[in-house]
Design a protein around this motif. Structure first.
Motif, short mmCIF file in Angstrom:
data_model
loop_
_atom_site.label_atom_id
_atom_site.label_comp_id
_atom_site.label_asym_id
_atom_site.label_seq_id
_atom_site.Cartn_x
_atom_site.Cartn_y
_atom_site.Cartn_z
N GLN A 166 0.84 -1.21 0.00
CA GLN A 166 0.00 0.00 0.00
C GLN A 166 0.87 1.26 0.00
O GLN A 166 0.60 2.22 -0.73
CB GLN A 166 -0.92 0.01 1.23
N TYR A 167 1.93 1.24 0.80
CA TYR A 167 2.83 2.39 0.84
C TYR A 167 3.73 2.47 -0.39
O TYR A 167 4.08 3.57 -0.84
CB TYR A 167 3.66 2.36 2.12
N HIS A 173 -0.16 7.95 1.03
CA HIS A 173 0.00 7.24 2.29
C HIS A 173 1.37 7.55 2.91
O HIS A 173 1.48 7.76 4.12
CB HIS A 173 -0.14 5.72 2.08
N ARG A 174 2.39 7.57 2.07
CA ARG A 174 3.73 7.85 2.58
C ARG A 174 3.80 9.25 3.16
O ARG A 174 4.40 9.47 4.21
CB ARG A 174 4.77 7.68 1.46
N ARG A 175 3.17 10.18 2.50
CA ARG A 175 3.18 11.56 2.98
C ARG A 175 2.44 11.68 4.31
O ARG A 175 2.92 12.35 5.23
CB ARG A 175 2.53 12.48 1.94
N TYR A 176 1.28 11.04 4.43
CA TYR A 176 0.51 11.18 5.65
C TYR A 176 1.25 10.57 6.84
O TYR A 176 1.30 11.16 7.93
CB TYR A 176 -0.87 10.53 5.50
N LEU A 177 1.82 9.41 6.64
CA LEU A 177 2.59 8.77 7.71
C LEU A 177 3.74 9.67 8.15
O LEU A 177 3.98 9.87 9.35
CB LEU A 177 3.14 7.42 7.22
N THR A 178 4.44 10.25 7.19
CA THR A 178 5.55 11.16 7.49
C THR A 178 5.06 12.38 8.25
O THR A 178 5.70 12.82 9.22
CB THR A 178 6.25 11.60 6.20
#
Length: 370
Positions: A166-167, A173-178
């Protein structure tokens, strides 16, 4: 001849007045202002508990950021597992300092940014899709912090390989997690920086017992944390003590489950006990109550001993809910309710008896309906 006699009498009365200072009308218990060196107590809390606790959490957050950066740069099952491990370690460390919601932490609403659960999964997904979000909005409180990371690292797909994929395929998704990790770093950095700056001296020099004093703020934060966030949040609400129906989806670390939720709860409870009991020979709430000669109004026993004993009983009942807290809420919920009830016994002692003995006014209102 009368003047020398009157002078002697006056001097004797003055001496008796000096000797009587520091005693209450009952004749034995020192007045609160002279029984304990409150500055020494505040200094110990600041230098031996708060600052070192924040240092350890900061170290864990640094690792979490490093592992998150590595995962978003190369999303694989291996980097996911490393990030998840760093999240778990930081989450456990957080439990040891969450009760310090006073001073700088209270000013920035640190708990709201770090640990309001359950996570708003639908809101998180909307944020990821839109790419637009503001973590300072009240609606964003359950879309960030450790609960959001629980969903992002454990709940966005089924199975580690699918989560990593998914990432790998979604920059959003990567941006939100970061961004979630960056917001935690920023918010905590403000609190940590102030404690290592001028606030420490402000804290230890506020030695009164009025509502704005350090003692009052600490005691209110401590009582509120135990009552609302440990007793109710970690056990009572998911056990359904307020609704009559178990609500396991409202538990902490819901998406990972396993042993972590109980570890978080028992770590938090241990922090509460250790803060009260302190270390031998060092200032603590227990030693403060003992110095005041505080007694339980019903039994006449030392109040500090009763509180310490009840916290011990509460911990034992909580510890018995393992190994999987989610299974306990669904299969043997009566045990979880029993744990809540044991904590409730300590709530009365802390919120009513202890605050009264310390001449501290309770300034918060609990509204969980129990």
């Amino acid at each position: 001849m009368k003047k020398p006699v009157l002078l002697v009498v006056a001097l004797l009365l003055a001496a008796l007045g000096i000797l009587s200072c520091g005693k209450d009308p009952s004749g034995g218990t020192p007045a609160p202002d002279t029984a304990v060196d409150r500055k020494a107590l505040l200094t110990y809390w600041a230098d031996s508990l708060v600052k070192p606790g924040y240092q350890r959490l900061n170290d864990k957050l640094v690792v979490l950021k490093t592992k998150t950066t590595a995962f978003t740069a190369a999303p694989t099952t291996a980097t996911l597992l490393e990030t998840r491990q760093a999240w778990q370690a930081a989450y456990v460390e957080w439990q040891k300092v969450e009760l310090f919601e006073f001073g700088p932490a209270e000013a920035v609403s640190l708990r709201n940014h770090f640990n309001i659960y359950p996570a708003d999964a639908a809101g998180i997904n909307r944020n990821i899709s839109s790419g637009t979000y503001d973590f300072e909005l009240s609606t964003a409180i359950p879309q960030q912090g450790f609960p959001a990371l629980d969903y992002l690292l454990n709940g966005v797909a089924t199975g580690d390989a699918a989560i990593a994929q998914q990432y790998a395929t979604s920059a959003s998704h990567r941006r939100y997690l970061t961004d979630v990790v960056a917001k935690m770093e920023q918010t905590f950095g403000t609190v940590y920086g102030q404690w290592n700056g001028g606030y420490r001296d402000t804290f230890i020099n506020s030695t009164g017992t009025d509502a704005s004093s350090s003692l009052s703020r600490v005691i209110n934060a401590y009582s509120l944390y135990f009552e609302r966030y440990l007793r109710a949040g970690k056990v009572g609400i998911p056990a359904g003590t307020m609704t009559g129906t178990p609500l396991p989806a409202k538990m902490e670390a819901y998406y990972l489950r396993g042993a972590l939720p109980l570890q978080l709860a028992t770590t938090a409870h241990t922090a509460v006990q250790q803060f009260f009991n302190g270390r031998p020979g060092r200032p603590s709430l227990k030693s403060y109550l003992d110095a005041l000669g505080a007694k339980d109004s019903r039994s006449g026993q030392p109040l500090s001993s009763l509180i310490s004993t009840q916290l011990g009983a509460s911990y034992q009942q909580l510890s018995s809910l393992g190994p999987d807290l989610h299974t306990t809420f669904t299969a043997r919920n009566a045990d979880a309710v029993a744990s809540y009830n044991e904590m409730q016994k300590a709530v009365r002692m802390i919120k009513v008896d202890m605050t009264s003995a310390l001449s501290v006014t309770v300034t918060y209102v609990d509204n969980d309906g129990d």
